[in-house]
Design a protein around this motif. Structure first.
Motif, PDB file in Angstrom:
ATOM      1  N   SER A 119      -3.046   1.809  -9.732  1.00 53.32           N
ATOM      2  CA  SER A 119      -4.279   2.344  -8.913  1.00 53.32           C
ATOM      3  C   SER A 119      -5.082   1.476  -9.103  1.00 53.32           C
ATOM      4  O   SER A 119      -5.619   1.215 -10.212  1.00 53.32           O
ATOM      5  N   GLU A 123       0.740  -1.245  -0.062  1.00 53.85           N
ATOM      6  CA  GLU A 123      -0.013  -0.184   0.120  1.00 53.85           C
ATOM      7  C   GLU A 123       0.918   1.164   0.002  1.00 53.85           C
ATOM      8  O   GLU A 123       1.770   1.261   0.803  1.00 53.85           O
ATOM      9  N   PHE A 167      -9.690  -4.394  -2.647  1.00 55.52           N
ATOM     10  CA  PHE A 167      -8.912  -3.307  -2.248  1.00 55.52           C
ATOM     11  C   PHE A 167      -9.342  -2.091  -3.181  1.00 55.52           C
ATOM     12  O   PHE A 167      -9.826  -2.151  -4.464  1.00 55.52           O
ATOM     13  N   GLU A 168      -9.150  -1.033  -2.781  1.00 57.41           N
ATOM     14  CA  GLU A 168      -9.304   0.210  -3.671  1.00 57.41           C
ATOM     15  C   GLU A 168      -8.154   1.243  -3.171  1.00 57.41           C
ATOM     16  O   GLU A 168      -8.604   1.992  -2.211  1.00 57.41           O
ATOM     17  N   SER A 169      -7.221   1.356  -3.747  1.00 55.42           N
ATOM     18  CA  SER A 169      -6.149   2.212  -3.148  1.00 55.42           C
ATOM     19  C   SER A 169      -5.012   2.363  -4.386  1.00 55.42           C
ATOM     20  O   SER A 169      -5.164   1.644  -5.074  1.00 55.42           O
TER      21      SER A 169
END
Length: 939
Positions: A700, A648, A677-679
């Protein structure tokens, strides 16, 4: 009508059997079957599988959160229900295993009234191991200290010290002798991983050890008396102004991986050395007697006085320990030998394993459970999440002991995981002390009776070193001795690495009696291949054995090169310490589930009919942020082996995923799926050529709701449609809108050619626009301003239009227009297709191409001279259907169709809007010339 009351009357039967305990590997497919013992009618019945399979992250997060928050784990956590499909008289559910972990499963039948009927017995308990350990798990145990200058000796490294050093020692001074280093060991990795063909390098602990006389045992101190769980012993490090001890360890890990191996580290968490970091900063973590004194651990009636024992009551210690494991994983460690692991309670290990799995899911845990109860081993290899445990075969010598213990190994291997046969450990006398025959036979015994090829030996075994390893001292390894068993061990390891009879799923059947001096074992692989192993356990005398073998074994050959065939005469006689590994026919071709799955992803990316839910990443993409839409896989591709680690962003100590590449069709690939996940993520891409090289990049992962409507909101409103782009790999391009005839910019084109064969230059626009109409049984449809029902992009662009029926709103047919640009050529191919279930349809496409003749950044404005330029440069083809536009000797455009007719009827297209340029205050329109049109009939 009321459904009958069936409570207590139905007897569901589950396969695999309820209460069974199984071992499988990632990429295996497991099938659950549920049936009824009776043949009663089952109308209105439904069946469901209730399981924790597929919930590894949820299970691990719950374990970690439960410990770190102090909350009790929910017994219902992670359970999901899957509907089972009816197949004849039973209900079936198939699932491909994709996650490492320990899972449960059961099933039930729901009758018409909604009552649930469960099979008797407990849940199925399933250990899923990493794919890469299903076979060939050959282990080389290395004590780094022994790889110094003294390695060539076959004696104590330091038999005596100078009088001066001896006096210093007596006066309480610390004298630290020379030691082998991590770089010394690294230099021998080609011997370990290439010559000996070992898969795993197992390191004894590399942590700092006590040096003061009253805390150090022996001349060197024990590596098991760690002063800091994450530091490197300075004695193992070369002085280097450019590389720290940790960096030199990473060098060793990188070289291990470059040569195709895996790295296992011995890490001790039951105790530390006196004066350790933990003891000085967290004395509350340690056990004390009733008198308040720190306690030392021990086993087999011996107290290890140079150690101080940790207590496991404080969960803050658990977190500290788990972080140590993660630190070593980030340095390249692939697995851990858990020294005295049985002394650490199962809940501690379950927490540590879960925390590691969240970031490094393929990490292997090898339990050193010698001295502990079997129940502890079984608990740690199931609920505790470990994969392997030490076998005790190395200390079984008599035929009855060997036979009985192997029966135990075979039984437990299919239930809880392999028990690893180390032929010799650092705690035992050297095999070579009894001679070459004994050492070779015991190694062959350990290898040829292993589960999944899980077999190891200690450094020096191959050189017949006979000096017992003392962890408090240093001995020579007899390195390079003329008399050795190097080639014999290499042949064993090659057999374990490559033959299907040493892979997962192989069954072992002992054919010999309990007290037979000749051990006979039949190995049968999952696809039916067979090996017959015969071992004379006696190194003093020859022995015989009678076996009732089928005729096929008379032509068997020995894979160890010791005999050409098996005698048909009974009894079979083996010379002292003789070992045979017999094969009667060549093994069948094997399939690799991981490679097959990888091939599916690669094929999906390169297929052209539909848009692939895969984003390809190569080193070229390291220069940019790579967006990955939600639900898409990330396909990494490189020419050499690599590893990819995903962090991350801003949290380099928190790894999210890791993957190791696999070879396929001359390249290497790895596939990552980031789940929910969203990051932003940072990836570390480690390639292994002559040396390891690290490259960092950003990806991304987009939000789940970033779907077509959101794409359209920002990029595809009514005023601005979606754009498809094709390239030829040499600078040429096609750029067309989903509304096929739309032009919004001077950069929109059907063909912008790169006119230099070697390097990209300023593109030359030859075809600005293609316009298309369809005549279907006299009805005309304009495709130029119509949005397609569906569109696909990849190696091709595909526009799909549904043609409405003349009678209602139903679809009477489907039109497809497909565009593809040839690799390395300034050529675009179009296909025009019509599909319908209705017969006798008359379908014709009318196609016009609008030409330009300009550089990429200019515009075309037609006046009398430029119109004449187009007319004079255009001619109808006589051999083909179409025309040629040749405005200059250096460039010409050929347009040809394989069917239909071409009509040379020009059209002047003036002031085609360029709204993109207009919004920027640039020229707002351009012109084009169309020399004619095509009529294309379609069957």
């Amino acid at each position: 009508m009321t459904a009958p009351d069936l409570r207590g009357k139905l007897k569901p039967v589950l396969d695999p059997e309820s209460g069974s305990q199984l071992v499988r590997h990632v990429h295996d497919c497991i099938v659950f079957r549920l049936s009824l013992a009776t043949t009663d009618k089952t109308d209105g019945f439904k069946a469901r599988l209730r399981t924790t399979l597929g919930q590894a992250r949820e299970l691990n997060e719950a374990i970690v959160e439960g410990v770190e928050s102090g909350e009790t784990l929910s017994a219902n956590g992670g359970w999901v229900d899957y509907p089972m499909q009816r197949e004849g008289a039973e209900w079936v559910f198939r699932i491909t295993l994709q996650e490492v972990g320990f899972f449960h499963a059961t099933a039930y039948i729901e009758d018409a009234s909604g009552f649930q009927h469960w099979p008797s017995g407990g849940n199925i308990r399933l250990s899923v191991h990493p794919h890469h350990i299903r076979s060939g798990n050959t282990i080389y145990c290395a004590f780094t200290r022994l790889f110094g200058k003294s390695k060539h000796a076959n004696a104590e490294a330091i038999e005596s010290m100078s009088p001066e050093a001896t006096k210093l020692e007596k006066d309480g001074w610390t004298v630290i002798p020379p030691s082998g280093t991590l770089r010394d060991l690294k230099a021998e990795l080609p011997h370990v991983l290439e010559r000996l063909k070992c898969k795993w390098l197992h390191l004894l602990p590399v942590n700092p050890t006590p040096t003061t006389p009253n805390t150090r045992m022996g001349r060197y101190g024990s590596p098991y008396a760690a002063l800091d769980l994450t530091s490197i012993d300075p004695a193992l490090v070369e002085f280097d102004r450019e590389a720290t001890g940790v960096e030199q360890f990473v060098e060793l890990a990188d070289e291990t991986h470059r040569l195709g191996g895996y790295l296992m580290l011995d890490l001790v968490i039951n105790h530390t050395g006196w004066g350790s970091y933990l003891q000085e900063h967290f004395p509350e973590y340690f056990r004390r007697s009733d008198e308040g004194k720190f306690e030392s651990p021990g086993a087999w009636g011996t107290v290890w006085e140079d150690l101080v024992e940790l207590g496991m009551d404080n969960t803050a210690l658990w977190t500290h320990l788990a972080d140590a494991f993660l630190t070593w994983c980030r340095r390249g460690v692939d697995g851990f030998r858990c020294d005295a692991g049985y002394k650490v309670p199962m809940p501690v290990w379950r927490y540590i394993v879960a925390k590691v799995r969240l970031q490094f899911p393929d990490t292997v845990f090898l339990l050193e459970g010698l001295g502990g109860a079997w129940s502890e081993t079984e608990s740690l290899l199931t609920d505790g999440g470990m994969q392997w445990a030490y076998s005790e075969l190395f200390q079984e010598y008599k035929p009855q002991q060997v036979s009985g213990y192997l029966d135990h190994v075979v039984e437990q291997g299919g239930r809880i995981g392999p028990l690893v046969h180390y032929s010799e450990t650092h705690d035992n006398k050297r095999l070579a002390k009894r001679g070459r025959d004994w050492a070779l036979m015991r190694n062959r015994l350990s290898a040829l009776t292993s589960i999944n090829g899980a077999y190891g030996f200690t450094c020096g075994v191959e050189w017949l070193a006979d000096q017992k390893i003392n962890v408090h001292g240093c001995v020579g390894l007899n390195w390079g001795a003329d008399e050795n068993i190097v080639e014999e061990l290499a042949a064993l390891n090659e057999l374990l690495n490559s033959h299907p009879c040493f892979a997962e799923g192989t069954s072992l059947t002992r054919l010999s009696g309990d007290d037979s001096q000749i051990l006979a074992v039949l190995r049968e692989s999952a696809n039916g291949d067979e090996l017959l192993v015969l071992i004379n356990l006696d190194v003093e005398e020859s022995h015989s054995i009678e076996l009732d073998l089928p005729e096929k074994w008379t032509d068997a050959r020995d894979l160890l090169g010791q005999a050409t065939c098996l005698s048909t005469e009974q009894p079979i006689r083996l010379a002292k310490a003789d070992v045979l590994c017999l094969q009667h026919s060549e093994p069948k071709p094997q399939t690799d589930a991981a490679i097959e799955r990888l091939q599916e992803h690669v094929d999906q990316f390169y297929q052209v009919e539909e848009y692939p839910c895969i984003v390809r990443w190569t080193l070229e993409d390291a220069k940019r942020i790579t967006p990955v839409p939600h639900g898409h896989h990330l396909l990494f591709e490189h020419k050499v082996p690599f590893r990819v680690i995903v962090f991350e962003c801003g949290k380099l100590n928190k790894v999210s995923l890791t993957q190791i590449s696999q070879p396929l069709l001359g390249k290497h690939y790895a596939v990552l799926h980031l789940g929910s996940f969203e990051s932003l993520f940072e990836i570390e891409f480690i390639t292994y050529e002559e040396t390891a090289k690290r490259t960092n990049a950003i990806i991304s992962y987009l939000a789940a709701d970033f779907e077509q409507q959101l794409v359209r909101q920002f990029y595809g409103s009514e005023a601005r449609s979606l754009i498809g782009l094709l390239t030829n790999g040499l600078g040429g391009m096609l750029r067309m809108h989903e509304q096929m005839g739309l032009v919004a910019s001077k950069y929109d084109c059907v063909l912008a050619a790169n006119l230099d064969e070697n390097v990209p230059v300023d593109r030359w626009v030859m075809v600005k626009r293609m316009r298309c109409w369809v005549n279907l049984n006299g009805f005309l449809f304009d495709l130029n301003t119509t949005r397609p029902k569906r569109r696909f992009a990849g190696k091709r662009l595909i526009w799909v239009y549904e043609i409405p029926s003349a009678h209602d709103q139903s679809c009477s047919g489907e039109i497809r227009i497909i565009a593809k640009m040839r690799e390395g050529q300034n050529t675009v191919d179009f296909w025009f297709q019509y599909e319908s279930d209705q017969k006798n349809r008359s379908v014709e496409f009318t196609v016009r191409l609008d030409l330009e003749d300009r550089s990429f950044h200019q515009e075309t404005h037609l006046d009398e001279s430029t119109v004449r330029h187009f007319r004079d440069s255009t001619s109808t083809q006589h051999k083909h259907i179409g025309f040629v536009f040749a405005p200059n000797p250096t460039r010409h455009l050929v347009v040809a169709s394989n069917c239909g007719e071409y009509f040379a009827e020009e059209e002047i297209c003036r002031e085609i809007p360029h709204p993109v340029e207009a919004s920027r205050g640039q020229t707002a329109q351009g012109d084009a010339y169309s020399p004619g049109w095509f009529r294309l009939p379609v069957n």
